[in-house]
Design a protein around this motif. Structure first.
Motif, PDB file in Angstrom:
ATOM      1  N   GLU A 209       0.834  -1.191   0.000  1.00  0.00           N
ATOM      2  CA  GLU A 209       0.000   0.000   0.000  1.00  0.00           C
ATOM      3  C   GLU A 209       0.879   1.256   0.000  1.00  0.00           C
ATOM      4  O   GLU A 209       2.037   1.211   0.447  1.00  0.00           O
ATOM      5  N   PRO A 210       0.374   2.387  -0.512  1.00  0.00           N
ATOM      6  CA  PRO A 210       1.173   3.622  -0.505  1.00  0.00           C
ATOM      7  C   PRO A 210       1.612   3.993   0.899  1.00  0.00           C
ATOM      8  O   PRO A 210       0.918   3.693   1.880  1.00  0.00           O
ATOM      9  N   PRO A 211       2.761   4.648   1.033  1.00  0.00           N
ATOM     10  CA  PRO A 211       3.300   4.955   2.362  1.00  0.00           C
ATOM     11  C   PRO A 211       2.490   5.984   3.137  1.00  0.00           C
ATOM     12  O   PRO A 211       2.614   6.060   4.364  1.00  0.00           O
ATOM     13  N   TYR A 212       1.710   6.802   2.467  1.00  0.00           N
ATOM     14  CA  TYR A 212       0.819   7.727   3.156  1.00  0.00           C
ATOM     15  C   TYR A 212      -0.349   8.066   2.240  1.00  0.00           C
ATOM     16  O   TYR A 212      -0.437   7.558   1.114  1.00  0.00           O
ATOM     17  N   THR A 213      -1.270   8.879   2.704  1.00  0.00           N
ATOM     18  CA  THR A 213      -2.554   9.064   2.025  1.00  0.00           C
ATOM     19  C   THR A 213      -2.566  10.330   1.172  1.00  0.00           C
ATOM     20  O   THR A 213      -1.720  11.228   1.350  1.00  0.00           O
ATOM     21  N   PRO A 214      -3.538  10.440   0.258  1.00  0.00           N
ATOM     22  CA  PRO A 214      -3.674  11.682  -0.504  1.00  0.00           C
ATOM     23  C   PRO A 214      -3.899  12.891   0.396  1.00  0.00           C
ATOM     24  O   PRO A 214      -3.408  13.986   0.112  1.00  0.00           O
ATOM     25  N   GLU A 215      -4.633  12.680   1.478  1.00  0.00           N
ATOM     26  CA  GLU A 215      -4.873  13.784   2.418  1.00  0.00           C
ATOM     27  C   GLU A 215      -3.586  14.251   3.072  1.00  0.00           C
ATOM     28  O   GLU A 215      -3.467  15.411   3.481  1.00  0.00           O
ATOM     29  N   GLU A 216      -2.613  13.358   3.152  1.00  0.00           N
ATOM     30  CA  GLU A 216      -1.305  13.707   3.712  1.00  0.00           C
ATOM     31  C   GLU A 216      -0.342  14.194   2.631  1.00  0.00           C
ATOM     32  O   GLU A 216       0.826  14.449   2.924  1.00  0.00           O
ATOM     33  N   GLY A 217      -0.847  14.326   1.399  1.00  0.00           N
ATOM     34  CA  GLY A 217      -0.041  14.879   0.324  1.00  0.00           C
ATOM     35  C   GLY A 217       0.546  13.866  -0.633  1.00  0.00           C
ATOM     36  O   GLY A 217       1.417  14.213  -1.446  1.00  0.00           O
ATOM     37  N   TYR A 218       0.075  12.629  -0.595  1.00  0.00           N
ATOM     38  CA  TYR A 218       0.681  11.602  -1.442  1.00  0.00           C
ATOM     39  C   TYR A 218       0.345  11.816  -2.914  1.00  0.00           C
ATOM     40  O   TYR A 218      -0.794  12.116  -3.275  1.00  0.00           O
ATOM     41  N   HIS A 219       1.347  11.620  -3.757  1.00  0.00           N
ATOM     42  CA  HIS A 219       1.166  11.558  -5.205  1.00  0.00           C
ATOM     43  C   HIS A 219       2.176  10.561  -5.740  1.00  0.00           C
ATOM     44  O   HIS A 219       3.367  10.600  -5.402  1.00  0.00           O
ATOM     45  N   LEU A 220       1.713   9.646  -6.609  1.00  0.00           N
ATOM     46  CA  LEU A 220       2.550   8.541  -7.055  1.00  0.00           C
ATOM     47  C   LEU A 220       3.830   9.003  -7.734  1.00  0.00           C
ATOM     48  O   LEU A 220       4.918   8.496  -7.438  1.00  0.00           O
ATOM     49  N   THR A 221       3.749   9.939  -8.679  1.00  0.00           N
ATOM     50  CA  THR A 221       4.950  10.325  -9.426  1.00  0.00           C
ATOM     51  C   THR A 221       6.004  10.904  -8.491  1.00  0.00           C
ATOM     52  O   THR A 221       7.208  10.671  -8.665  1.00  0.00           O
ATOM     53  N   GLU A 222       5.575  11.652  -7.489  1.00  0.00           N
ATOM     54  CA  GLU A 222       6.516  12.189  -6.510  1.00  0.00           C
ATOM     55  C   GLU A 222       7.148  11.063  -5.698  1.00  0.00           C
ATOM     56  O   GLU A 222       8.355  11.086  -5.407  1.00  0.00           O
ATOM     57  N   ASP A 223       6.344  10.069  -5.342  1.00  0.00           N
ATOM     58  CA  ASP A 223       6.849   8.918  -4.600  1.00  0.00           C
ATOM     59  C   ASP A 223       7.888   8.158  -5.427  1.00  0.00           C
ATOM     60  O   ASP A 223       8.950   7.766  -4.924  1.00  0.00           O
TER      61      ASP A 223
END
Length: 764
Positions: A209-223
């Motif tokens: 699963e992604p390391p954090y949530t969209p509400e916490e600022g997650y975006h795949l390309t940045e990750d």
């Protein structure tokens, strides 16, 4: 990367004869006596198959970006990283790809053509024809496999899309995963697309699963960029003696177009002139900067293409916002590439790194056509109007300022030590990248890998152009085929024809009546006519020669039968790769089952689900689901009520709710999805809920998905991971069931499309 113009392969400069891979172990240098006193311990000398200055290699490739998009080459979208590479390297303005994701990627990484690679269609739509199997053969080792055999650290980040969907199990087989094809490390997604906010990630072979949530600022390309930087740092800290190969291929700018509004807002007003004028402006800019020849002519728009003047005022804001979102998404993507370039500079290794930036695997996507909220409408052949999409956007997603969720509508750069602004106009292809890397690194590809003889390259190294812009092109021939449309290049001439579809005009198809022999071919002289503005009608003999050449190439490269790429997409979607099971017994907590290996609820697959649950007071949570926001099927409880929801893309959701709450205690629930038996272009179904054998709710599913719910979302039991199928619980993800699921049995019933049945599809 340093490159000397008169360099020739030789043993003296580090070019060694091509060994088989893996290379044999170095012999021991220890002295073996009868006792330790008479023995001497010496470690074997470390093999050095690479020259001392072997460069690092960074291969960047975007998804679905067009020739006229980047401001680096006259387009309207700011691409600072592409400009940064171009400003220190050389660029190619006649570089081509396969126009489909999986084929371009397989060809890029192997140097082969897609048909011999079995990669003529995306993996989800593979077929049994040899060129369309979706499996890269062992006889076509990837550049990662070869470089790893020579001692490189290898890693892939982002979109993969070359693993057969039948292999997507937690227990493998894993030989077609990135780590099975030469990459020591993989972080990204295996499918053709995924949410940028809730991606279905894999680390090596493990779903995560992604390391954090969209509400916490997650975006795949940045990750992905952050993970690539971490890989470089680990290499420099722990294995600085090893050069590295990074394949960085974000899912952007493929749909869904997810980007923060601030990026899209940068382009407000930039496209208000409409697409025809924007096209003219871009064309003139490209001429002015010397990117395309001064003699190039701007072709006329095809009569089936929509003119900006014909767009009603009520739709223009929608169309403009689609363009703004796409532009912001592309700039955001290119900006992430800059983080990798920054790290190379920070580590002091950028001047010994070959940077290859392929601007797109496909070119601009045509899936949006007249603009769309979901590209899967096109794959599932679901009709919509622009008015419907605007209404859905306004009513369900907050209007034009919604978080980017829309679809819109090759360039190649290599960084070398001698920058030259002159565009390279030699005809080249994505299959030429792997041979180019091998020559630039200074190795000859092996003849045998893991005991399998390797097929010869289709690609041609481009190194001869690095320091000679006017070098005579070395690629004499190249064929193309995309779902019936086909073409062939030979020594400056190109002949091509559209198949049964006009890509930009969905209603102008000849799918049912198509005969390939009736297709009309066109002939062009590319050396005299850069933009293919003039059809050479006065040379029928040349056209006949080119058509014959295509058939020869088609036979040699497993292209035949013509149109095989349409087989599972249009003619027989029920024969697309899927599980051989017709009944499943599943358990609570089972998650991340690929759609292809789970029960299907798509067109024609009638099913009965039996669920034994322990229901608490006011029970809520998902019982089972498949898919995500783009499309899917979910059965859940909320406030004690039982729900089922069939989402045929964002445009056609159907929901049924039980007439009364489900009483606490043990409950036997049944969910029936029964498709109509009569043939229909878009099959419909009845959806029924039963508790204790009594009907508690039913509804009609008027439109269903024929091909796929979602490219990467999966089947989950007891929760909904990733993006939500239903908007009812999108703020409560993963919306785990509060009770207990004792049993879940799902099986196909009645008229389900199993092997050999084709009742609801038309036959070629």
């Amino acid at each position: 990367a340093t490159y000397v113009e008169d360099w020739e392969p030789s043993v003296a400069n580090g070019q060694l004869p091509a060994p088989d891979l893996p290379m044999p172990e170095m012999p021991s240098e220890s002295v073996i006596g009868p006792t330790l006193k008479t023995s001497v311990n010496r470690w074997p000398e470390k093999r050095k198959p690479l020259r001392d200055d072997a460069p690092n290699v960074v291969l960047i490739m975007n998804d679905d970006s067009g020739f006229g998009h980047a401001d680096t080459f006259g387009g309207p979208v700011h691409t600072p990283s592409l400009s940064r590479v171009a400003a220190t390297g050389v660029a190619y303005n006649r570089f081509h790809n396969h126009a489909i994701c999986s084929p371009s990627r397989a060809s890029l990484l192997t140097g082969g053509m897609r048909m011999p690679l079995g990669a003529s269609q995306i993996t989800e739509l593979a077929a049994g024809f040899p060129g369309y199997s979706g499996r890269i053969p062992k006889s076509a080792a990837t550049v990662a496999k070869v470089l790893a055999g020579y001692g490189y650290d290898t890693a892939a980040f982002g979109k993969w899309h070359n693993t057969p969907v039948n292999d997507l199990f937690r227990t493998g087989p894993f030989d077609m995963y990135p780590t099975g094809l030469g990459f020591s490390y993989f972080y990204g997604f295996l499918a053709g697309e995924t949410s940028q906010y809730e991606p279905r990630l894999y680390e090596n072979t493990n779903p995560i699963e992604p390391p954090y949530t969209p509400e916490e600022g997650y975006h795949l390309t940045e990750d992905l960029a952050a993970q690539a930087v971490k890989f470089i740092r680990n290499n420099r800290a722990l294995t600085p003696d090893r050069p590295f190969f990074i394949y960085f291929a974000p899912g952007a700018t493929h749909g869904p177009h997810h980007v923060a509004s601030a990026w899209a807002d940068k382009y407000k007003g930039k496209f208000d002139m409409g697409w025809e004028m924007l096209r003219n402006i871009t064309f003139q800019k490209q001429k002015a900067m010397g990117w395309i020849p001064e003699s190039a002519e701007l072709t006329q728009m095809h009569p089936t293409m929509q003119r900006w003047a014909d767009i009603p005022d009520s739709q223009r804001a929608f169309q403009l916002r689609l363009m703004e979102v796409y532009a912001g998404f592309l700039e955001h993507t290119d900006t992430q590439h800059g983080k990798i370039l920054d790290e190379l500079e920070h580590q002091g290794i950028i001047n010994n790194t070959l940077i290859v930036y392929v601007f797109a695997d496909n070119g601009a996507s045509a899936e949006g056509l007249y603009g769309t909220l979901s590209e899967l409408l096109a794959q599932n052949q679901l009709p919509t109007t622009v008015e419907q999409q605007i209404e859905t956007l306004n009513n369900e997603y907050g209007g034009l300022q919604a978080r980017g969720h829309a679809d819109t509508l090759g360039d190649f750069v290599a960084k070398v030590i001698q920058h030259d602004r002159t565009p390279r106009s030699q005809f080249h292809h994505v299959s030429d990248i792997a041979p180019t890397i091998y020559e630039a690194v200074g190795i000859k590809p092996p003849g045998i890998v893991d005991g399998v003889a390797q097929q010869p390259f289709d690609g041609v190294s481009m190194v001869y152009t690095f320091n000679n812009a006017s070098a005579v092109g070395r690629k004499s021939a190249q064929y193309f085929e995309v779902m019936g449309s086909r073409g062939v290049y030979k020594d400056g001439w190109f002949a091509g024809t559209l198949g049964p579809r006009i890509p930009w005009a969905p209603n102008a198809t000849r799918m049912r009546l198509w005969e390939p022999d009736s297709d009309i071919w066109e002939l062009y002289n590319l050396d005299a006519d850069y933009s293919q503005a003039m059809i050479w009608q006065q040379m029928p003999e040349k056209l006949a020669e080119m058509k014959s050449l295509f058939l020869v190439e088609a036979a040699l490269n497993k292209v035949l039968p013509i149109g095989a790429g349409l087989y599972t997409l249009y003619y027989h979607p029920e024969e697309a790769p899927k599980s051989s099971l017709t009944e499943w017994n599943l358990f609570e907590g089972q998650t991340r089952i690929a759609e292809s290996n789970a029960p299907l609820f798509r067109s024609g697959f009638s099913s009965l689900s039996k669920i034994q649950v322990e229901v608490p007071e006011n029970a809520s949570g998902v019982l089972y689901c498949i898919g995500g926001t783009s499309g899917g099927f979910t059965v859940y409880m909320d406030g004690g009520y039982l729900f089922a929801e069939y989402v045929a893309t964002l445009m056609y959701p159907y929901r049924v709710k039980s007439s009364t709450p489900i009483s606490p205690g043990l409950a036997d629930i049944e969910v029936k999805l029964i498709y109509d038996t009569e043939v229909a272009s878009i099959p419909a179904a009845n959806l029924t809920l039963l508790v204790g054998g009594e009907v508690v709710g039913e509804t009609r599913v008027e439109k269903s998905c024929k091909v796929i719910f979602d490219a990467s979302e999966t089947f989950d039991v007891g929760m909904d991971l990733g993006s939500p199928v239903s908007r009812v619980y999108e703020e409560r993800l993963p919306f785990g069931f509060q009770g207990k699921i004792n049993k879940l049995n799902i099986k196909y019933i009645h008229n389900s499309l199993v092997a050999g049945q084709r009742d609801s599809v038309y036959v070629i």
